[in-house]
Structure formats: C-alpha cells, structure tokens
Design a protein around this motif. Structure first.
Motif, PDB file in Angstrom:
ATOM      1  N   ALA A  76      77.492-106.740 122.453  1.00 12.97           N
ATOM      2  CA  ALA A  76      76.846-107.566 121.428  1.00 12.97           C
ATOM      3  C   ALA A  76      75.661-108.281 122.062  1.00 12.97           C
ATOM      4  CB  ALA A  76      77.830-108.593 120.873  1.00 12.97           C
ATOM      5  N   ASP A  77      74.677-108.649 121.232  1.00 15.54           N
ATOM      6  CA  ASP A  77      73.533-109.417 121.727  1.00 15.54           C
ATOM      7  C   ASP A  77      73.615-110.850 121.203  1.00 15.54           C
ATOM      8  OD1 ASP A  77      73.103-108.486 119.156  1.00 15.54           O
ATOM      9  OD2 ASP A  77      71.339-107.296 119.689  1.00 15.54           O
ATOM     10  N   MET A  78      73.060-111.805 121.954  1.00 16.13           N
ATOM     11  CA  MET A  78      73.268-113.231 121.655  1.00 16.13           C
ATOM     12  C   MET A  78      72.004-113.995 121.287  1.00 16.13           C
ATOM     13  SD  MET A  78      75.916-114.438 124.661  1.00 16.13           S
ATOM     14  CE  MET A  78      74.810-114.111 126.046  1.00 16.13           C
ATOM     15  N   ALA A 101      67.369-114.570 113.091  1.00 14.50           N
ATOM     16  CA  ALA A 101      66.839-113.786 111.977  1.00 14.50           C
ATOM     17  C   ALA A 101      67.145-112.303 112.148  1.00 14.50           C
ATOM     18  CB  ALA A 101      65.335-113.999 111.855  1.00 14.50           C
ATOM     19  N   CYS A 102      67.966-111.962 113.143  1.00 13.54           N
ATOM     20  CA  CYS A 102      68.309-110.550 113.349  1.00 13.54           C
ATOM     21  C   CYS A 102      69.824-110.356 113.313  1.00 13.54           C
ATOM     22  CB  CYS A 102      67.714-110.061 114.674  1.00 13.54           C
ATOM     23  SG  CYS A 102      67.517-108.266 114.743  1.00 13.54           S
ATOM     24  N   GLY A 103      70.551-111.467 113.117  1.00 11.34           N
ATOM     25  CA  GLY A 103      72.007-111.356 112.985  1.00 11.34           C
ATOM     26  C   GLY A 103      72.763-111.273 114.294  1.00 11.34           C
ATOM     27  N   HIS A 104      72.101-111.627 115.392  1.00 12.49           N
ATOM     28  CA  HIS A 104      72.828-111.577 116.672  1.00 12.49           C
ATOM     29  C   HIS A 104      73.926-112.635 116.712  1.00 12.49           C
ATOM     30  CE1 HIS A 104      69.110-109.454 118.698  1.00 12.49           C
ATOM     31  NE2 HIS A 104      69.469-108.904 117.552  1.00 12.49           N
ATOM     32  N   ASP A 105      73.783-113.683 115.866  1.00 13.78           N
ATOM     33  CA  ASP A 105      74.870-114.658 115.710  1.00 13.78           C
ATOM     34  C   ASP A 105      76.122-113.951 115.169  1.00 13.78           C
ATOM     35  OD1 ASP A 105      73.429-114.194 113.358  1.00 13.78           O
ATOM     36  OD2 ASP A 105      73.592-116.240 112.601  1.00 13.78           O
ATOM     37  N   ALA A 135      68.734-111.838 125.487  1.00 15.09           N
ATOM     38  CA  ALA A 135      67.356-111.346 125.442  1.00 15.09           C
ATOM     39  C   ALA A 135      67.190-109.908 124.956  1.00 15.09           C
ATOM     40  CB  ALA A 135      66.732-111.478 126.832  1.00 15.09           C
ATOM     41  N   GLU A 136      67.810-109.587 123.804  1.00 17.24           N
ATOM     42  CA  GLU A 136      67.575-108.233 123.254  1.00 17.24           C
ATOM     43  C   GLU A 136      66.155-108.113 122.709  1.00 17.24           C
ATOM     44  OE1 GLU A 136      66.867-104.976 121.136  1.00 17.24           O
ATOM     45  OE2 GLU A 136      67.032-106.833 119.977  1.00 17.24           O
ATOM     46  N   GLU A 137      65.641-109.223 122.167  1.00 15.25           N
ATOM     47  CA  GLU A 137      64.326-109.201 121.512  1.00 15.25           C
ATOM     48  C   GLU A 137      63.205-109.218 122.548  1.00 15.25           C
ATOM     49  OE1 GLU A 137      64.204-108.837 118.338  1.00 15.25           O
ATOM     50  OE2 GLU A 137      66.035-109.689 117.490  1.00 15.25           O
ATOM     51  N   ASN A 138      62.586-108.091 122.788  1.00 19.13           N
ATOM     52  CA  ASN A 138      61.366-107.959 123.606  1.00 19.13           C
ATOM     53  C   ASN A 138      61.522-108.167 125.111  1.00 19.13           C
ATOM     54  OD1 ASN A 138      59.845-107.578 121.208  1.00 19.13           O
ATOM     55  ND2 ASN A 138      59.859-109.783 120.906  1.00 19.13           N
ATOM     56  N   MET A 162      76.216-101.887 118.075  1.00 20.86           N
ATOM     57  CA  MET A 162      76.197-101.899 116.610  1.00 20.86           C
ATOM     58  C   MET A 162      75.154-102.907 116.149  1.00 20.86           C
ATOM     59  SD  MET A 162      78.575-104.135 114.357  1.00 20.86           S
ATOM     60  CE  MET A 162      80.198-103.797 115.010  1.00 20.86           C
ATOM     61  N   HIS A 163      74.481-102.600 115.046  1.00 25.57           N
ATOM     62  CA  HIS A 163      73.562-103.585 114.457  1.00 25.57           C
ATOM     63  C   HIS A 163      73.805-103.656 112.960  1.00 25.57           C
ATOM     64  CE1 HIS A 163      70.116-106.173 114.025  1.00 25.57           C
ATOM     65  NE2 HIS A 163      69.841-106.060 115.306  1.00 25.57           N
ATOM     66  N   ASN A 164      73.819-104.869 112.434  1.00 21.61           N
ATOM     67  CA  ASN A 164      73.905-105.018 110.975  1.00 21.61           C
ATOM     68  C   ASN A 164      72.589-104.534 110.386  1.00 21.61           C
ATOM     69  OD1 ASN A 164      72.360-107.676 109.676  1.00 21.61           O
ATOM     70  ND2 ASN A 164      72.580-107.796 111.889  1.00 21.61           N
TER      71      ASN A 164
HETATM   72 NI    NI Z   1      68.583-107.272 116.485  1.00 19.56          NI
END
Ligand code: NI
Length: 390
Positions: A76-78, A101-105, A135-138, A162-164
C-alpha cells in the motif's frame, strides 16, 4: 459480494482510521505521523514491525499458523498530494495545500484492516509481508524501498498492488497481463541560432523557425518511427523564446514528457529525438542541447500472478465483475519498480462511477471500498498460501 464476515465487522473502525489519515495528509518522505500510526497498529495486532526502509516506509511480517515456505507481499502507499482540498467534508485536510486526493489513505487502511484480520486468524501457511511505502507520487518511494533492500530483507514469491479507480463501478476489478501503466520520462531541448535584427534575418539564424520545424517533426516519432501497434505519446509542454518585436532571439527552450509502455520503444525515443532535432538544426545552421530524465518505468504485470489476482478477486466480487484485459492508463505508478524485481500484479478496484476522479480537489476515497479491498488482501494470503499446502 463475498466479504469476509470479520472484515465487515471492521468497517466502522476502518472508516475511522481512513478519515483520520485523510485529515492529516503528509507528502513524499514526510509521512511521519502516518508511518507511526501504521507501525503502532501493526504492533497492537501482534504483527512484527520493521521501520526505516525508505525513511518512513513500514514492513509488517506475519507468519501463518500452518507450516509452509510460501511468502507473499501486499503493498500500500501512504503519501498525499500538493492539492488544496475542496470537499468541505467534516474530516477534510487540516494541512494547507495538501490532501489525500489519490486515495492512499484508503489503500493504507485496507491493508491495515487485512493485517488485523490475518493477525487474529493466521489461517495460512508461510509468511505474509505488509509493505507500506512512502512517496508514490513523483518521488519514487517504491524505488527507494527496493534500493534499501526490501526484497533481500523480505524475500517474496510474489508482490501485489492495488489502486482504487473512480469512474469504474464499485467493486469492479480491472486486471491485465503486461503493461498496465506507462513509463514517464521528461526532456529539455535548447536550440541555439544566431540572434539579430528581425528586419535582416539573412544575417542571423532564426532559432524560432528551426524550433517550430522541430516541434512538428517530433510528432513523426509516433507516426513514422514507432510501430503503429505500439503506444507512445510525445508532448511538448513548454516553448519559450524572445521578449520583444524586432529582435530574432538567439535561443528557444522547449520541454515536455514522453509516455511509453514498451522498454524498446522507450529506449528508441531519445536517439530519434536527437536525430530529428539535430538534423533540422544542421539544415539551418543552428545547434541543439538536450537533457533527458527517466522517471518511473512502465508498470508491467506478470502473467501467472495476474491470473492469481484475478481468480482471487473473482471469488469475492464474482467472475462477471472482473475485466481481465482492462484498457491500460498512460498515467504512471511506482509499484513498477517492485514488479521489475519480483513477480507480481497490480489491479484497479472500481470506486464508483460518479465519484470525483483521482487528483481532483473534490476527490474523497469511497469508504464502501474498504471491506472489499481488505477482503481482497486477506483472500490473496489465504488462497495463495493455503493451510493444506505445507
Ligand atoms: Ni495513487
């Protein structure tokens, strides 16, 4: 939908965790509060906790109660994004300019929910690893975890992500063997001519004319250089030159992005760009300088693991809810770095058709997805590391 009963009972608790993380978004490598919360919960569940990978990364290790050598990683990403939230929800971001805004929560919460269930039941063989990455974003937190020895310290037979996916019906699953998300690279080009009086162009070399020819010609990479059945996007996103009416500027600066799925196609772009731009420059007596930057590689799903992921997902949401050949996205995902090291698969789970899209200031993770995603993780472990397979 076949949600695990115990996980359904965790719905309220998971919703609380998710909204708490949502209220306190943290961006790349600064996920200190989130990381502490994750480590604290895992410990409370009785999961062995390892911290420090990629700074704020957390890995939980849980052995099943049945004998076995099988291993599986769930990731999972945080991290959150630099976006100002506009949802006006009671649990909106309390940090100016940052939001989930990407649902990592939600991703973090679903994996925590599965960890809680699995730690209570331990009805599997071998070892499950819960991987929470920053730090998944960029910023490539996934790459950093790999560099910090994720797979040497915690060897896994397979890793799953997995990604929503807002816009897809709730609980519908998108899977695909091969490229699922694109590689993202960037480039800078500076074209130098010879500046001079705009009324006497024959005394100079017009960098704007040369660069304009290059902009059009660069689109022939997609149309004339790459096999039409392969996918590529070359987009020029900036073009800067000059600052007055009567002067031909000396230089033009351009930059942009390249998106590809295939490694060979990706490798072929830089030489093609140099050939085209240098050739045009040579024709007119100008010169060019280039800088290329490689960012995330394509996210490429492995065949056997994708089949397993789809089979497990089908056992929860039904075979008719699985798209095994979903249309890939030209977006990027740093789970790619993990899939380059270890077999695995990354799927999308629909978050509902009329939900705000990813990276929108109006986005909010759909809490109805929490038990579906947590059940997917739990079933993956129980079905891929079965008790009888010791
Ligand atoms: Ni994402």
């Amino acid at each position: 939908m076949d949600i695990k009963k115990r996980i359904a009972e965790l719905q309220d608790e998971m919703t609380e965790w998710r909204r708490d993380i949502h209220t306190h978004p943290e961006t790349a490598f600064e996920e200190v509060r989130t990381s502490k919360m994750v480590a604290g919960k895992l410990e409370e569940f009785g999961v062995e906790v390892h911290t420090g990978l990629a700074g704020t990364g957390v890995v939980g290790v849980l052995k099943g109660k049945h004998d076995g050598d099988g291993t599986i990683g769930l990731r999972a990403d945080m991290d959150a994004l630099f976006i100002t939230e506009q949802t006006n929800l009671p649990y909106s971001s309390k940090t100016d300019g940052k939001m989930h805004a990407c649902g990592h929560d939600g991703h973090t919460t679903m994996l925590l929910g599965a960890a809680k269930y699995l730690a209570e039941t331990r009805d599997f063989s071998g070892t499950a690893y819960f991987v929470f990455q920053p730090a998944e974003e960029n910023e490539g937190g996934g790459e950093k975890m790999v560099q910090d020895g994720l797979f040497e310290k915690f060897p896994m037979d397979g890793i799953y992500g997995m990604h929503n996916w807002p816009g897809m019906p709730l609980g519908r699953v998108g899977a695909k063997v091969g490229p699922m998300m694109a590689a993202t690279d960037t480039f800078d080009i500076t074209i130098t001519g010879r500046g001079g009086h705009a009324a006497m162009p024959h005394d100079g070399v017009d960098a704007i004319m040369v660069a304009s020819e290059a902009v059009g010609a660069l689109q022939t990479i997609a149309s004339r250089n790459i096999n039409p059945v392969d996918t590529i996007v070359v987009s020029i996103t900036q073009f800067h030159a000059g600052d007055t009416y009567h002067v031909i500027p000396e230089e033009v600066f351009m930059c942009g992005t390249i998106r590809t799925f295939d490694a060979e196609v990706r490798d072929s772009v830089e030489p093609a760009m140099r050939r085209i731009v240098n050739g045009i420059c040579a024709a007119h007596g100008a010169s060019a300088e280039f800088a290329f930057s490689r960012n995330y590689p394509p996210t490429v799903n492995h065949e056997a693991e994708t089949e397993k992921a789809a089979r497990v997902a089908a056992s929860i949401v039904g075979e008719d809810q699985i798209d095994r050949d979903v249309k890939p996205s030209m977006g990027a995902e740093d789970f790619a770095y993990m899939l380059n090291e270890t077999p695995g698969s990354y799927i999308w789970i629909g978050a509902g058709e009329d939900r705000a899209k990813l990276h929108s200031p109006h986005y909010d993770f759909n809490d109805e997805l929490l038990p579906i995603g947590a059940t997917y993780w739990a079933e993956l472990v129980e079905q891929l590391l079965p008790a009888s397979d010791g």
